[in-house]
Design an enzyme around this catalytic site. Structure first.
Site, PDB file in Angstrom:
ATOM      1  N   ALA A   8     101.124  17.175 -45.128  1.00 20.02           N
ATOM      2  CA  ALA A   8     101.622  15.827 -44.818  1.00 20.02           C
ATOM      3  C   ALA A   8     101.469  15.459 -43.352  1.00 20.02           C
ATOM      4  O   ALA A   8     101.570  14.287 -42.989  1.00 20.02           O
ATOM      5  CB  ALA A   8     103.086  15.711 -45.226  1.00 20.02           C
ATOM      6  N   ASN A 167     102.779  34.644 -37.537  1.00 21.51           N
ATOM      7  CA  ASN A 167     102.978  34.080 -38.876  1.00 21.51           C
ATOM      8  C   ASN A 167     101.752  33.264 -39.283  1.00 21.51           C
ATOM      9  O   ASN A 167     101.327  32.375 -38.553  1.00 21.51           O
ATOM     10  CB  ASN A 167     104.229  33.181 -38.795  1.00 21.51           C
ATOM     11  CG  ASN A 167     104.452  32.348 -40.030  1.00 21.51           C
ATOM     12  OD1 ASN A 167     104.004  32.721 -41.119  1.00 21.51           O
ATOM     13  ND2 ASN A 167     105.148  31.239 -39.876  1.00 21.51           N
ATOM     14  N   ASN A 225      94.614  23.628 -35.541  1.00 17.49           N
ATOM     15  CA  ASN A 225      95.510  22.652 -34.921  1.00 17.49           C
ATOM     16  C   ASN A 225      94.772  21.728 -33.969  1.00 17.49           C
ATOM     17  O   ASN A 225      95.274  20.669 -33.620  1.00 17.49           O
ATOM     18  CB  ASN A 225      96.649  23.372 -34.180  1.00 17.49           C
ATOM     19  CG  ASN A 225      97.609  24.060 -35.165  1.00 17.49           C
ATOM     20  OD1 ASN A 225      97.924  23.520 -36.221  1.00 17.49           O
ATOM     21  ND2 ASN A 225      98.038  25.251 -34.824  1.00 17.49           N
ATOM     22  N   HIS A 327      55.160  20.275 -41.176  1.00 17.94           N
ATOM     23  CA  HIS A 327      55.515  19.628 -39.909  1.00 17.94           C
ATOM     24  C   HIS A 327      55.976  18.179 -40.078  1.00 17.94           C
ATOM     25  O   HIS A 327      55.374  17.417 -40.825  1.00 17.94           O
ATOM     26  CB  HIS A 327      54.327  19.581 -38.929  1.00 17.94           C
ATOM     27  CG  HIS A 327      53.248  20.572 -39.216  1.00 17.94           C
ATOM     28  ND1 HIS A 327      53.143  21.758 -38.551  1.00 17.94           N
ATOM     29  CD2 HIS A 327      52.247  20.562 -40.127  1.00 17.94           C
ATOM     30  CE1 HIS A 327      52.105  22.437 -39.026  1.00 17.94           C
ATOM     31  NE2 HIS A 327      51.554  21.738 -39.971  1.00 17.94           N
ATOM     32  N   TYR A 330      59.690  13.608 -43.735  1.00 19.35           N
ATOM     33  CA  TYR A 330      60.927  13.293 -44.462  1.00 19.35           C
ATOM     34  C   TYR A 330      60.621  13.156 -45.942  1.00 19.35           C
ATOM     35  O   TYR A 330      59.823  12.305 -46.343  1.00 19.35           O
ATOM     36  CB  TYR A 330      61.571  11.993 -43.951  1.00 19.35           C
ATOM     37  CG  TYR A 330      62.740  11.603 -44.831  1.00 19.35           C
ATOM     38  CD1 TYR A 330      63.865  12.428 -44.920  1.00 19.35           C
ATOM     39  CD2 TYR A 330      62.717  10.461 -45.617  1.00 19.35           C
ATOM     40  CE1 TYR A 330      64.915  12.136 -45.762  1.00 19.35           C
ATOM     41  CE2 TYR A 330      63.777  10.152 -46.467  1.00 19.35           C
ATOM     42  CZ  TYR A 330      64.876  10.988 -46.522  1.00 19.35           C
ATOM     43  OH  TYR A 330      65.917  10.700 -47.364  1.00 19.35           O
ATOM     44  N   ASN A 341      50.275  20.114 -50.984  1.00 21.45           N
ATOM     45  CA  ASN A 341      50.341  20.224 -49.526  1.00 21.45           C
ATOM     46  C   ASN A 341      50.716  18.864 -48.931  1.00 21.45           C
ATOM     47  O   ASN A 341      50.049  17.863 -49.195  1.00 21.45           O
ATOM     48  CB  ASN A 341      48.970  20.650 -49.002  1.00 21.45           C
ATOM     49  CG  ASN A 341      49.022  20.917 -47.506  1.00 21.45           C
ATOM     50  OD1 ASN A 341      49.239  22.041 -47.069  1.00 21.45           O
ATOM     51  ND2 ASN A 341      48.835  19.870 -46.701  1.00 21.45           N
ATOM     52  N   ASN A 350      62.220   5.794 -49.064  1.00 20.26           N
ATOM     53  CA  ASN A 350      62.926   5.805 -50.355  1.00 20.26           C
ATOM     54  C   ASN A 350      64.003   4.732 -50.467  1.00 20.26           C
ATOM     55  O   ASN A 350      64.539   4.507 -51.533  1.00 20.26           O
ATOM     56  CB  ASN A 350      63.534   7.190 -50.620  1.00 20.26           C
ATOM     57  CG  ASN A 350      64.524   7.614 -49.548  1.00 20.26           C
ATOM     58  OD1 ASN A 350      64.431   7.184 -48.399  1.00 20.26           O
ATOM     59  ND2 ASN A 350      65.474   8.443 -49.912  1.00 20.26           N
ATOM     60  N   SER A 369      47.791  13.437 -43.411  1.00 26.04           N
ATOM     61  CA  SER A 369      48.787  13.242 -42.349  1.00 26.04           C
ATOM     62  C   SER A 369      49.205  11.783 -42.253  1.00 26.04           C
ATOM     63  O   SER A 369      48.399  10.876 -42.469  1.00 26.04           O
ATOM     64  CB  SER A 369      48.190  13.660 -41.004  1.00 26.04           C
ATOM     65  OG  SER A 369      47.915  15.036 -41.056  1.00 26.04           O
TER      66      SER A 369
HETATM   67  C1  UD1 Z   1     103.244  26.643 -38.370  1.00 19.61           C
HETATM   68  C2  UD1 Z   1     104.409  27.634 -38.307  1.00 19.61           C
HETATM   69  C3  UD1 Z   1     104.026  28.812 -37.401  1.00 19.61           C
HETATM   70  C4  UD1 Z   1     102.752  29.455 -37.913  1.00 19.61           C
HETATM   71  C5  UD1 Z   1     101.630  28.423 -38.058  1.00 19.61           C
HETATM   72  C6  UD1 Z   1     100.453  29.061 -38.767  1.00 19.61           C
HETATM   73  C7  UD1 Z   1     106.467  26.335 -38.574  1.00 19.61           C
HETATM   74  C8  UD1 Z   1     107.632  25.742 -37.885  1.00 19.61           C
HETATM   75  N1  UD1 Z   1     105.590  26.972 -37.801  1.00 19.61           N
HETATM   76  O1  UD1 Z   1     103.041  26.119 -37.070  1.00 19.61           O
HETATM   77  O2  UD1 Z   1     105.058  29.768 -37.404  1.00 19.61           O
HETATM   78  O3  UD1 Z   1     102.342  30.481 -37.025  1.00 19.61           O
HETATM   79  O4  UD1 Z   1     102.067  27.293 -38.854  1.00 19.61           O
HETATM   80  O5  UD1 Z   1      99.414  28.176 -38.844  1.00 19.61           O
HETATM   81  O6  UD1 Z   1     106.368  26.252 -39.772  1.00 19.61           O
HETATM   82  N2  UD1 Z   1     103.368  19.719 -42.351  1.00 19.61           N
HETATM   83  C9  UD1 Z   1     103.893  18.863 -43.288  1.00 19.61           C
HETATM   84  N3  UD1 Z   1     104.990  18.120 -42.944  1.00 19.61           N
HETATM   85  C10 UD1 Z   1     105.583  18.207 -41.747  1.00 19.61           C
HETATM   86  C11 UD1 Z   1     105.031  19.095 -40.783  1.00 19.61           C
HETATM   87  C12 UD1 Z   1     103.923  19.848 -41.123  1.00 19.61           C
HETATM   88  O7  UD1 Z   1     103.391  18.758 -44.400  1.00 19.61           O
HETATM   89  O8  UD1 Z   1     106.583  17.501 -41.533  1.00 19.61           O
HETATM   90  C13 UD1 Z   1     102.153  20.491 -42.707  1.00 19.61           C
HETATM   91  C14 UD1 Z   1     100.961  20.181 -41.813  1.00 19.61           C
HETATM   92  O9  UD1 Z   1     100.190  19.139 -42.364  1.00 19.61           O
HETATM   93  C15 UD1 Z   1     100.215  21.505 -41.776  1.00 19.61           C
HETATM   94  C16 UD1 Z   1     101.281  22.556 -42.054  1.00 19.61           C
HETATM   95  O10 UD1 Z   1     102.403  21.862 -42.542  1.00 19.61           O
HETATM   96  O11 UD1 Z   1      99.208  21.568 -42.766  1.00 19.61           O
HETATM   97  C17 UD1 Z   1     101.669  23.325 -40.789  1.00 19.61           C
HETATM   98  O12 UD1 Z   1     102.089  22.417 -39.796  1.00 19.61           O
HETATM   99  P1  UD1 Z   1     101.622  22.556 -38.294  1.00 19.61           P
HETATM  100  O13 UD1 Z   1     102.177  21.425 -37.536  1.00 19.61           O
HETATM  101  O14 UD1 Z   1     100.177  22.801 -38.228  1.00 19.61           O
HETATM  102  O15 UD1 Z   1     102.428  23.867 -37.880  1.00 19.61           O
HETATM  103  P2  UD1 Z   1     102.009  24.905 -36.749  1.00 19.61           P
HETATM  104  O16 UD1 Z   1     102.417  24.369 -35.438  1.00 19.61           O
HETATM  105  O17 UD1 Z   1     100.631  25.345 -36.927  1.00 19.61           O
HETATM  106 MG    MG Z   2      99.056  24.573 -38.008  1.00 21.73          MG
END
Ligand code: UD1
Ligand code: MG
Length: 416
Positions: A8, A167, A225, A327, A330, A341, A350, A369
């Protein structure tokens, strides 16, 4: 098992209007990679939490049979999981949580993680990995070796910053305790968000069994990210694909300067020269030579022994065995018979501005060519075009004819 994919967020650090999970890697959105891994493990109908540009993400999900659940405001990963709560069919049993920006975790790692979770009988298991540079990730905090909490980067002390176990954002939860813990998560942190990661500390305090399994490699634990992360992930996916083909007897002269999308087939004994870009769905036969500087686009099939040389683009085309296009060419929407050839500088025109048209070229044809085919056109077996010919639809060409000029017309044997 039910699965929740978190998708989200906007992905503010991407500095892009496109939702982060829809950023393409070799033409396929990052979220597609995640959904395919889950489907491979039998989780074909995950719930996907959508929010930012929800409709765009929702329409992408249709292809995958996933169900969207809406998180109206994005208040953190814990809040996102809460949004999926009402959609879950059973309130008990295990649930897998996976962030939509984590596409490199392999199916076999997921399998090991599921097995360890089951064996440990934990109420929550976290998939962790060791990163050389852990910045940006939540740190796995252990007390006397036992997993105790996850500390987010912004909230970590300098001592906690140096922890390299991080994590991945992939968890297995007992559903009942997950939602109980989420009720208790606050937003007293640097971001002011409801962190899913806080549930670990809460559950551990209450005597539940929490585990972190460092089963993922550093590469698998690479999330997206930023634009830099997206490029790193693209590079890794490319490397994986090239390794697969190398193991099947394909020669890459410069793997780092070659780009191969997933779902490409390449036959044994084929050599790929530097700076080629090969899109998803392409099939290349055995003993071919491709490049340098060739772009082979989707829905293209290239027969055994064909040569696609420098600065050649092939798109939605079928090339027979031993076709030579060495050579500056397209070929779009073309069907070309065995042994033909294609001279330097040949172009299939196209597109008429509205629709795409086919160029059909028979077997053992010699294309001079700089020939231009104003499609739709058909060149029968054994025909030839002179250099600089412009072949247009109206003119009838028979087997073995030689056509020359603008527009190209058959010429008699005497005049050849
Ligand atoms: C998160 C973890 C972090 C971990 C990392 C791994 C938390 C607080 N932190 O951080 O520990 O090491 O992922 O990649 O969970 N999302 C939602 N709704 C929201 C917020 C986020 O759906 O309100 C979704 C994002 O679209 C994304 C995923 O959750 O796909 C992770 O969110 P992101 O902001 O990327 O978290 P990180 O900072 O990477
Ligand atoms: Mg992330």
């Amino acid at each position: 098992m039910e699965a929740i994919v978190l998708a989200a967020g906007k992905g503010t650090r991407m500095c892009s209007e496109l939702p982060k999970v829809l950023h393409p890697v070799f033409g396929k959105p990052v979220l597609g990679y995640v959904l395919e891994t889950l489907a491979g493990a039998g989780m074909k109908n995950p719930f996907v939490v959508v929010g930012y540009k929800a409709e765009e993400v929702r329409s992408f999900l249709k292809v995958y049979g996933a169900t969207a659940v809406l998180q109206r405001e994005q208040k953190g990963t814990g809040h996102a999981v809460m949004a999926a709560g009402p959609a879950l069919k059973n309130r008990q049993g295990p649930v897998l949580i996976w962030p939509g920006d984590m596409p490199l975790v392999k199916p076999e790692t997921l399998e090991k993680f599921l097995a360890e979770h089951k064996k440990s009988r934990a109420h929550v298991s976290v998939l962790s990995c060791f990163q050389e540079d852990p910045s940006g990730y939540g740190r796995i905090m252990r007390e006397e070796g036992h997993f105790a909490a996850i500390r987010e980067e912004l909230d970590a002390t300098p001592e906690e910053h140096v922890i390299r176990e991080v994590n991945t954002g992939i968890y297995l939860f007992d559903k009942k305790v997950l939602f109980e813990a989420l009720e208790r998560v606050g937003r007293d942190n640097q971001k002011g968000e409801y962190y899913l990661t806080d549930t670990v500390e809460i559950l551990r305090r209450e005597g539940y069994c929490v585990e972190a399994f460092s089963l993922a490699s550093a590469e698998e634990g690479q999330g997206i990210n930023s634009q830099k992360d997206l490029a790193t992930v693209t590079k890794k996916i490319n490397e994986r694909e090239i390794t697969k083909h190398q193991e099947e007897g394909v020669t890459f002269m410069a793997p780092e300067q070659t780009f191969i999308a997933p779902d490409v087939k390449i036959g044994k004994g084929t050599t790929i020269y530097p700076w080629c870009f090969i899109e998803s769905g392409v099939e290349i036969g055995r003993e071919c030579a491709i490049g340098p500087f060739a772009k082979i686009r989707h829905d293209t099939v290239i027969g055994d022994g064909a040569v696609i040389g420098s600065f050649v683009e092939v798109n939605r085309s079928h090339l027979g065995k031993k076709v030579l296009a060495k050579h500056l060419t397209y070929l779009g929407d073309a069907v070309i018979g065995d042994g033909t050839n294609i001279g330097a500088g040949t172009v299939t025109a196209n597109f008429d501005g509205k629709r795409k048209h086919q160029t059909l070229i028979g077997k053992n044809v010699m294309i001079g060519s700089n020939t231009v085919f104003v499609a739709p056109v058909r060149i029968p077996d054994g025909a030839r075009t002179g250099a600089g010919s412009v072949v247009i639809p109206k003119i009838k060409i028979k087997k073995g004819d030689v056509v020359v000029g603008v527009p190209a017309r058959p010429i008699s044997k005497k005049k050849r």
